[in-house]
Design a protein around this motif. Structure first.
Motif, PDB file in Angstrom:
ATOM      1  N   LYS A 201      45.172  39.568  36.107  1.00  0.00           N
ATOM      2  CA  LYS A 201      46.257  39.665  37.067  1.00  0.00           C
ATOM      3  C   LYS A 201      45.931  38.763  38.265  1.00  0.00           C
ATOM      4  N   GLY A 202      46.792  37.787  38.501  1.00  0.00           N
ATOM      5  CA  GLY A 202      46.583  36.877  39.627  1.00  0.00           C
ATOM      6  C   GLY A 202      46.657  37.648  40.940  1.00  0.00           C
TER       7      GLY A 202
ATOM      8  N   GLY B 164      42.475  40.107  43.905  1.00  0.00           N
ATOM      9  CA  GLY B 164      41.359  40.178  44.857  1.00  0.00           C
ATOM     10  C   GLY B 164      40.000  39.793  44.272  1.00  0.00           C
ATOM     11  N   LYS B 165      40.015  39.119  43.140  1.00  0.00           N
ATOM     12  CA  LYS B 165      38.747  38.731  42.490  1.00  0.00           C
ATOM     13  C   LYS B 165      37.885  37.840  43.389  1.00  0.00           C
ATOM     14  N   THR B 166      38.517  36.780  43.901  1.00  0.00           N
ATOM     15  CA  THR B 166      37.754  35.799  44.668  1.00  0.00           C
ATOM     16  C   THR B 166      37.271  36.386  45.993  1.00  0.00           C
ATOM     17  N   THR B 167      38.141  37.128  46.649  1.00  0.00           N
ATOM     18  CA  THR B 167      37.756  37.771  47.909  1.00  0.00           C
ATOM     19  C   THR B 167      36.581  38.711  47.670  1.00  0.00           C
TER      20      THR B 167
ATOM     21  N   ASP C 203      36.690  29.509  37.961  1.00  0.00           N
ATOM     22  CA  ASP C 203      38.132  29.292  38.035  1.00  0.00           C
ATOM     23  C   ASP C 203      38.427  27.827  38.380  1.00  0.00           C
TER      24      ASP C 203
ATOM     25  N   GLN D 155      40.902  26.667  39.657  1.00  0.00           N
ATOM     26  CA  GLN D 155      41.522  26.599  40.989  1.00  0.00           C
ATOM     27  C   GLN D 155      40.469  26.552  42.093  1.00  0.00           C
TER      28      GLN D 155
ATOM     29  N   ARG E 163      42.997  45.708  48.279  1.00  0.00           N
ATOM     30  CA  ARG E 163      44.172  45.624  49.169  1.00  0.00           C
ATOM     31  C   ARG E 163      44.909  46.966  49.240  1.00  0.00           C
TER      32      ARG E 163
ATOM     33  N   MET F 122      38.680  48.889  48.600  1.00  0.00           N
ATOM     34  CA  MET F 122      38.752  47.863  49.644  1.00  0.00           C
ATOM     35  C   MET F 122      40.142  47.954  50.256  1.00  0.00           C
ATOM     36  N   VAL F 123      40.204  48.323  51.513  1.00  0.00           N
ATOM     37  CA  VAL F 123      41.517  48.501  52.127  1.00  0.00           C
ATOM     38  C   VAL F 123      42.156  47.145  52.451  1.00  0.00           C
TER      39      VAL F 123
ATOM     40  N   SER G 157      43.603  44.529  54.808  1.00  0.00           N
ATOM     41  CA  SER G 157      43.327  44.298  56.224  1.00  0.00           C
ATOM     42  C   SER G 157      43.682  42.877  56.617  1.00  0.00           C
TER      43      SER G 157
ATOM     44  N   ILE H 287      40.818  40.413  56.693  1.00  0.00           N
ATOM     45  CA  ILE H 287      40.443  39.707  55.468  1.00  0.00           C
ATOM     46  C   ILE H 287      41.409  38.547  55.204  1.00  0.00           C
ATOM     47  N   SER H 288      42.721  38.822  55.287  1.00  0.00           N
ATOM     48  CA  SER H 288      43.670  37.753  54.961  1.00  0.00           C
ATOM     49  C   SER H 288      43.650  36.645  56.014  1.00  0.00           C
TER      50      SER H 288
END
Ligand code: ATP
Ligand code: MG
Length: 310
Positions: free
Chosen positions: A33-34, A37-40, A62, A64, A228, A256-257, A259, A262-263
């Protein structure tokens, strides 16, 4: 045995890959699923572990290459030809030892194998290599190639964190086969959860193919990580309750909430560990940091348990 062609006339003998360095933990962060939150997750976990004093290698699987960018290596500018993981797993004579493509990051104790579009080549060359019988050239069959590449540098690291692409191709499969543990990131929304079930079913089937081919797969742990997450959002809390009900303690206790800390950090290709409180209100920063520390600490505990140290 692995079928060599669709017609199955010949088969390639598969010698099960034996990990030579049992101490090395290889953690794959995955889900097709794109945006789950994998990379984060990968970037923050890798930096957290480095801060705890582990010798960490982050691997960007990846094309990308968002992980590379987040760790300070811009895929278009800073990564040249044959300088990604692909260099170490390719089938032809341009193959290089993994050590050749590892870079230091500006973070103490954290090294990186960067990615860029070149990684896509593995998706194209693997079917060809399987068809013409060269899929084991230079050592391992396709699904054991990342594990085999990592063996070369296993003495230099305690932990490898692999950021998987959002699809289940040969790269991901090979990454999962190299992994000793797996974190499946899931954003608790119904659509994301159904796409996660698809992912798990397909992964099960594919890993079954690998097992049938003689691959040995054993994970120390597999955990879902809620990402998220907005605890005040009723539909999300329902989905979380459902997941905990279904998967029990396979869902990490700490989510992981979501926030802005983070973004916002992500917008400037930084992690929370790098930005510091900055322009954020102290409470926004502290809440995010608290959630992050709890998640990363829980994963570290699982690793320590796998090392038999806990
Ligand atoms: N806890 C969080 N709070 C707020 N935003 C987040 C959080 N985690 C991730 N994001 C944001 O969500 C977006 C997607 O996250 P990320 O890139 O980590 O997902 P991904 O699974 O790696 O995506 P892809 O499948 O494209 O590789 C990014 O913009 C990121 O900054
Ligand atoms: Mg990503």
């Amino acid at each position: 045995m692995f079928a060599r062609s669709a017609r199955g006339r010949e088969a390639i003998e598969f010698v099960p890959h034996r990990r030579e360095n049992e101490h090395l933990q290889v953690l794959a962060v995955t889900n097709f699923k794109g945006g789950s939150g994998k990379t984060t997750t990968s970037a923050h976990l890798a930096q957290y572990l480095a801060l705890q004093g582990y010798r960490v290698l982050a691997v960007d699987l990846d094309p990308q290459a968002s992980l590379s960018a987040l760790l300070g290596v811009l895929p278009e500018l800073n990564v040249g030809h044959n300088e990604t993981l692909y260099a170490a797993i390719r089938y032809d004579e341009d193959r290089r030892p993994l050590g050749d493509v590892i870079r230091n990051t500006y973070f103490d104790g954290l090294d990186l194998v960067p990615g860029n579009l070149e990684l896509m080549e593995f998706e194209h060359t693997t079917p060809k290599a399987l068809a013409d019988g060269s899929a084991s050239d230079g050592g391992a069959i396709f699904f054991a190639r990342i594990a085999s590449a990592l063996d070369d540098v296993a003495d230099d690291y305690d932990v490898v964190v692999i950021d998987c692409p959002p699809q289940l191709g040969f790269l991901t499969l090979s990454g999962l086969c190299a992994a000793t543990s797996m974190i499946v990131t899931v954003h608790p929304q119904m659509l994301d959860v159904s796409s996660m079930s698809q992912f798990l079913l397909m992964t099960r089937d594919l890993l079954g193919v690998v097992r049938d081919a003689g691959g040995q797969l054993k994970f120390d742990f597999v955990r879902y990580l809620l990402t998220r997450y907005e605890p005040q959002d009723a539909p999300q809390t329902k989905v979380v309750a459902l997941l905990r009900n279904l998967f029990d303690d396979h869902v990490l206790t700490n989510p992981m909430v979501k926030s802005a800390a983070i973004s916002d950090a992500g917008l400037t290709k930084q992690t929370l560990y790098e930005i510091g409180p900055g322009n954020l209100t102290r409470s926004t920063y502290d809440r995010a940091m608290e959630s992050l520390s709890a998640v990363n600490g829980e994963i570290e505990e699982l690793m320590r348990a796998a090392w038999g140290r806990s």
